[in-house]
Design an enzyme around this catalytic site. Structure first.
Site, PDB file in Angstrom:
ATOM      1  N   ARG A   3      -9.229  16.936   4.311  1.00 41.74           N
ATOM      2  CA  ARG A   3     -10.067  17.149   3.123  1.00 41.74           C
ATOM      3  C   ARG A   3     -11.420  17.713   3.530  1.00 41.74           C
ATOM      4  O   ARG A   3     -11.937  17.364   4.590  1.00 41.74           O
ATOM      5  CB  ARG A   3     -10.251  15.836   2.356  1.00 41.74           C
ATOM      6  CG  ARG A   3      -9.045  15.423   1.556  1.00 41.74           C
ATOM      7  CD  ARG A   3      -9.210  14.043   0.959  1.00 41.74           C
ATOM      8  NE  ARG A   3      -8.424  13.052   1.664  1.00 41.74           N
ATOM      9  CZ  ARG A   3      -8.563  11.737   1.537  1.00 41.74           C
ATOM     10  NH1 ARG A   3      -9.486  11.244   0.732  1.00 41.74           N
ATOM     11  NH2 ARG A   3      -7.811  10.918   2.220  1.00 41.74           N
TER      12      ARG A   3
ATOM     13  N   GLU B 163      -7.913  -4.034   5.272  1.00 40.40           N
ATOM     14  CA  GLU B 163      -7.869  -3.881   3.819  1.00 40.40           C
ATOM     15  C   GLU B 163      -6.796  -4.786   3.202  1.00 40.40           C
ATOM     16  O   GLU B 163      -6.967  -5.301   2.104  1.00 40.40           O
ATOM     17  CB  GLU B 163      -7.578  -2.414   3.471  1.00 40.40           C
ATOM     18  CG  GLU B 163      -8.751  -1.512   3.808  1.00 40.40           C
ATOM     19  CD  GLU B 163      -8.345  -0.085   4.119  1.00 40.40           C
ATOM     20  OE1 GLU B 163      -7.575   0.123   5.082  1.00 40.40           O
ATOM     21  OE2 GLU B 163      -8.783   0.815   3.407  1.00 40.40           O
TER      22      GLU B 163
ATOM     23  N   HIS C 183     -12.641   3.587  -0.582  1.00 41.21           N
ATOM     24  CA  HIS C 183     -12.600   2.747   0.626  1.00 41.21           C
ATOM     25  C   HIS C 183     -13.248   1.384   0.387  1.00 41.21           C
ATOM     26  O   HIS C 183     -13.698   0.719   1.323  1.00 41.21           O
ATOM     27  CB  HIS C 183     -13.299   3.428   1.827  1.00 41.21           C
ATOM     28  CG  HIS C 183     -12.535   4.573   2.402  1.00 41.21           C
ATOM     29  ND1 HIS C 183     -13.146   5.738   2.836  1.00 41.21           N
ATOM     30  CD2 HIS C 183     -11.211   4.748   2.603  1.00 41.21           C
ATOM     31  CE1 HIS C 183     -12.212   6.563   3.275  1.00 41.21           C
ATOM     32  NE2 HIS C 183     -11.030   6.000   3.146  1.00 41.21           N
TER      33      HIS C 183
ATOM     34  N   ARG D  23      -2.475  -2.239  -3.547  1.00 41.94           N
ATOM     35  CA  ARG D  23      -3.657  -1.402  -3.412  1.00 41.94           C
ATOM     36  C   ARG D  23      -3.579  -0.317  -4.493  1.00 41.94           C
ATOM     37  O   ARG D  23      -2.587   0.406  -4.585  1.00 41.94           O
ATOM     38  CB  ARG D  23      -3.660  -0.718  -2.057  1.00 41.94           C
ATOM     39  CG  ARG D  23      -4.847   0.174  -1.929  1.00 41.94           C
ATOM     40  CD  ARG D  23      -4.751   1.094  -0.761  1.00 41.94           C
ATOM     41  NE  ARG D  23      -6.101   1.523  -0.436  1.00 41.94           N
ATOM     42  CZ  ARG D  23      -6.518   1.816   0.759  1.00 41.94           C
ATOM     43  NH1 ARG D  23      -5.706   1.742   1.766  1.00 41.94           N
ATOM     44  NH2 ARG D  23      -7.755   2.194   0.972  1.00 41.94           N
TER      45      ARG D  23
ATOM     46  N   ASN E 218      -8.252   8.979   8.573  1.00 41.27           N
ATOM     47  CA  ASN E 218      -7.812  10.249   7.999  1.00 41.27           C
ATOM     48  C   ASN E 218      -8.673  10.599   6.803  1.00 41.27           C
ATOM     49  O   ASN E 218      -9.058  11.746   6.610  1.00 41.27           O
ATOM     50  CB  ASN E 218      -6.355  10.142   7.564  1.00 41.27           C
ATOM     51  CG  ASN E 218      -5.469  10.873   8.523  1.00 41.27           C
ATOM     52  OD1 ASN E 218      -5.840  11.926   9.042  1.00 41.27           O
ATOM     53  ND2 ASN E 218      -4.306  10.310   8.763  1.00 41.27           N
TER      54      ASN E 218
ATOM     55  N   GLU F  49     -12.760   2.959  15.067  1.00 41.71           N
ATOM     56  CA  GLU F  49     -12.369   1.839  15.940  1.00 41.71           C
ATOM     57  C   GLU F  49     -11.937   2.296  17.323  1.00 41.71           C
ATOM     58  O   GLU F  49     -12.020   1.532  18.287  1.00 41.71           O
ATOM     59  CB  GLU F  49     -11.209   1.054  15.291  1.00 41.71           C
ATOM     60  CG  GLU F  49     -11.628   0.307  14.042  1.00 41.71           C
ATOM     61  CD  GLU F  49     -10.428  -0.208  13.240  1.00 41.71           C
ATOM     62  OE1 GLU F  49      -9.375  -0.494  13.823  1.00 41.71           O
ATOM     63  OE2 GLU F  49     -10.562  -0.318  12.006  1.00 41.71           O
TER      64      GLU F  49
ATOM     65  N   ASN G 297       0.886  -1.165   0.000  1.00 42.26           N
ATOM     66  CA  ASN G 297       0.000   0.000   0.000  1.00 42.26           C
ATOM     67  C   ASN G 297       0.922   1.212   0.000  1.00 42.26           C
ATOM     68  O   ASN G 297       1.469   1.585   1.030  1.00 42.26           O
ATOM     69  CB  ASN G 297      -0.876  -0.045   1.252  1.00 42.26           C
ATOM     70  CG  ASN G 297      -1.860   1.110   1.315  1.00 42.26           C
ATOM     71  OD1 ASN G 297      -1.844   1.995   0.460  1.00 42.26           O
ATOM     72  ND2 ASN G 297      -2.703   1.106   2.339  1.00 42.26           N
TER      73      ASN G 297
HETATM   74  P1  ADP Z   1      -5.893   6.369   7.292  1.00 41.63           P
HETATM   75  O1  ADP Z   1      -7.186   6.859   6.725  1.00 41.63           O
HETATM   76  O2  ADP Z   1      -4.714   7.230   6.942  1.00 41.63           O
HETATM   77  O3  ADP Z   1      -5.655   4.877   7.130  1.00 41.63           O
HETATM   78  P2  ADP Z   1      -6.468   5.734  10.059  1.00 41.63           P
HETATM   79  O4  ADP Z   1      -7.591   4.819   9.715  1.00 41.63           O
HETATM   80  O5  ADP Z   1      -5.257   5.164  10.684  1.00 41.63           O
HETATM   81  O6  ADP Z   1      -6.022   6.637   8.840  1.00 41.63           O
HETATM   82  O7  ADP Z   1      -7.067   6.845  11.042  1.00 41.63           O
HETATM   83  C1  ADP Z   1      -6.333   7.945  11.481  1.00 41.63           C
HETATM   84  C2  ADP Z   1      -7.223   8.721  12.433  1.00 41.63           C
HETATM   85  O8  ADP Z   1      -7.576   7.888  13.546  1.00 41.63           O
HETATM   86  C3  ADP Z   1      -6.565   9.977  13.027  1.00 41.63           C
HETATM   87  O9  ADP Z   1      -7.471  11.071  13.001  1.00 41.63           O
HETATM   88  C4  ADP Z   1      -6.333   9.591  14.471  1.00 41.63           C
HETATM   89  O10 ADP Z   1      -6.431  10.663  15.322  1.00 41.63           O
HETATM   90  C5  ADP Z   1      -7.484   8.650  14.722  1.00 41.63           C
HETATM   91  N1  ADP Z   1      -7.205   7.807  15.891  1.00 41.63           N
HETATM   92  C6  ADP Z   1      -6.310   6.824  16.003  1.00 41.63           C
HETATM   93  N2  ADP Z   1      -6.318   6.329  17.262  1.00 41.63           N
HETATM   94  C7  ADP Z   1      -7.231   7.050  17.971  1.00 41.63           C
HETATM   95  C8  ADP Z   1      -7.715   7.042  19.309  1.00 41.63           C
HETATM   96  N3  ADP Z   1      -7.228   6.195  20.204  1.00 41.63           N
HETATM   97  N4  ADP Z   1      -8.681   7.930  19.645  1.00 41.63           N
HETATM   98  C9  ADP Z   1      -9.162   8.789  18.738  1.00 41.63           C
HETATM   99  N5  ADP Z   1      -8.765   8.853  17.470  1.00 41.63           N
HETATM  100  C10 ADP Z   1      -7.810   8.003  17.069  1.00 41.63           C
END
Ligand code: ADP
Length: 402
Positions: A242, A381, A182, A94, A212, A334, A9
């Site tokens: 975004r 994924e 997604h 990916r 994100n 999550e 990825n």
């Molecule tokens: P991507 O879309 O880049 O794969 P992720 O799915 O890893 O990103 O999500 C990143 C987001 O998850 C960030 O905004 C981060 O703050 C949030 N995040 C990760 N762990 C926690 C947590 N324990 N509590 C709140 N938000 C979290």
């Protein structure tokens, strides 16, 4: 020798990877996972056992200009040194955009690469980085089977109407339509829902991938019928940086009245908006939560995020004709207890009741009572890419054997 698959990825300065054993006819089994980050600058490599225990790491100095090609060749040689009874058989990638041509994973050849290159303008910030390792492998590991797995493909089950913009017909004919993204994450959620609740898997479910990047997908009997992202990964919910859906007129105002160049406007919409833009503080939900009590702008960014999620859920409930379940996934979905509880509180009208203790514990089921159910399901994924790669390679084997 056990054949192994690398799942890649790739982003602009990072490559996440997983290595799977591919036993014949059964689910691929994760062996190692890791990443390269800081590519092109001070690069860093980390690899862990499937269970999460650190196995190896390495850093490169900024002057070494360690890039994507170096990372891939380093990974292949690291594998050779550690593979014990395994041999690299294929690489699964990916790829964000499969356009209208690809509704399932595809074995890569020169014609496929050329086709995927034509989709770069549709996903300029992601597609070139996804294609780069494919081209590197073709050049450096000639003959290595490669499979491209697409974020758009899962949404090809949507109806013509669901994917249509109200634009002149020739725009649609030139590929201007809703694609959705997604899809690898939603594919995973749809594939495991049966393990959580067999009845729900056949029902009307909204999956919320909140990371994100963030989007929602309406699943009817496991198939995507509508999603919040559209032509690009900008549409729908506000995200880390975004904007999500904005009136297209805003873009013309930026160009004409504010005198932004198209590149500047694009940068604003992709990298300076969303949670970061509204809060002026951070794109990271953890930072916003930690500051929300004292910082009104951090609170506003969170409130807008939650408001937009629940408004879009309302729209997808209408598309589904009701709702039986809601699934949270992605980094925020999550992990952020508060986002889940704020969203569900706003969905009381749809019959949801939060089970607060279960929500604090991280689920899997976080609702109580007779209404629709709510769930936390960690996405995977990479496993979907591994599964899709194995099945595309299996189909190739069968074809060669016949
Ligand atoms: P991507 O879309 O880049 O794969 P992720 O799915 O890893 O990103 O999500 C990143 C987001 O998850 C960030 O905004 C981060 O703050 C949030 N995040 C990760 N762990 C926690 C947590 N324990 N509590 C709140 N938000 C979290």
């Amino acid at each position: 020798m056990i054949p192994v698959l690398i799942v890649l990825n790739a982003g602009s300065s990072s490559v996440k990877f997983q290595v799977y054993d591919m036993p014949d006819g059964t689910e691929p089994r994760l062996v190692w996972k890791g990443f390269y980050e800081g590519l092109g600058g001070a690069a860093h490599f980390v690899v862990r056992h499937a269970g999460g225990v650190d196995l190896d790491e390495k850093s490169w100095a900024p002057g070494e200009e360690f890039g994507h090609e170096d990372a891939l060749m380093h990974l292949v040689s690291w594998l050779r040194q550690h593979q014990e009874g395994r041999s690299l058989a294929a690489i699964g990638h990916r790829v964000v955009h499969g356009g209208e041509a690809y509704s399932s994973p595809v074995l890569v050849d020169e014609a496929v690469i050329q086709k995927l290159e034509t989709l770069v303008p549709l996903a300029p910030l992601h597609q070139p980085h996804n294609l780069e390792p494919i081209k590197i492998v073709r050049r450096r590991l000639s003959g290595m089977p490669q499979v491209a797995c697409f974020d758009t493909a899962f949404h090809q089950t949507q109806s013509d109407i669901a994917s249509l913009f109200a634009l002149p017909r020739e725009m649609r004919e030139r590929g201007v339509r809703r694609y959705g993204f997604h899809g690898l994450s939603y594919n995973y959620i749809a594939s495991v829902l049966r393990d959580y609740d067999p009845h729900l898997a056949e029902g009307r479910v909204i999956a919320a991938h909140l990371g994100n990047g963030a989007s929602l997908c309406a699943l009817d009997n496991g198939a995507s019928i509508a999603t919040t992202m559209g032509f690009s990964a900008l549409d729908g919910l506000p995200m880390g940086t975004r904007c999500g859906a904005v009136d297209a007129g805003v873009v013309f105002y930026m160009l004409r009245e504010m005198k932004l160049s198209p590149e500047e406007a694009e940068r604003v919409l992709y990298t300076k908006s969303g949670l970061l833009g509204v809060s002026g503080l951070s794109n990271d939900m953890r930072v916003l939560r930690a500051n929300a009590a004292a910082n009104a702008d951090a609170r506003r960014a969170i409130d807008l995020f939650v408001y937009r999620i629940t408004r879009e859920i309302g729209s997808l409930v209408a598309a589904l004709g009701g709702i039986d379940g809601l699934v949270f996934t992605g980094g925020i979905g999550e992990n952020d207890v508060a986002t889940r509880s704020e969203v569900i509180a706003r969905l009381a009208w749809a019959g949801f009741t939060l089970d607060e203790a279960a929500n604090r514990a991280g689920g899997p089921r976080i609702s109580s009572g007779p209404g629709p159910t709510a769930w936390v399901i960690p996405t995977n994924e990479e496993l979907v890419i591994a599964r899709q790669s194995c099945s595309a390679l299996g189909a190739r084997q069968a074809k060669l054997a016949s």
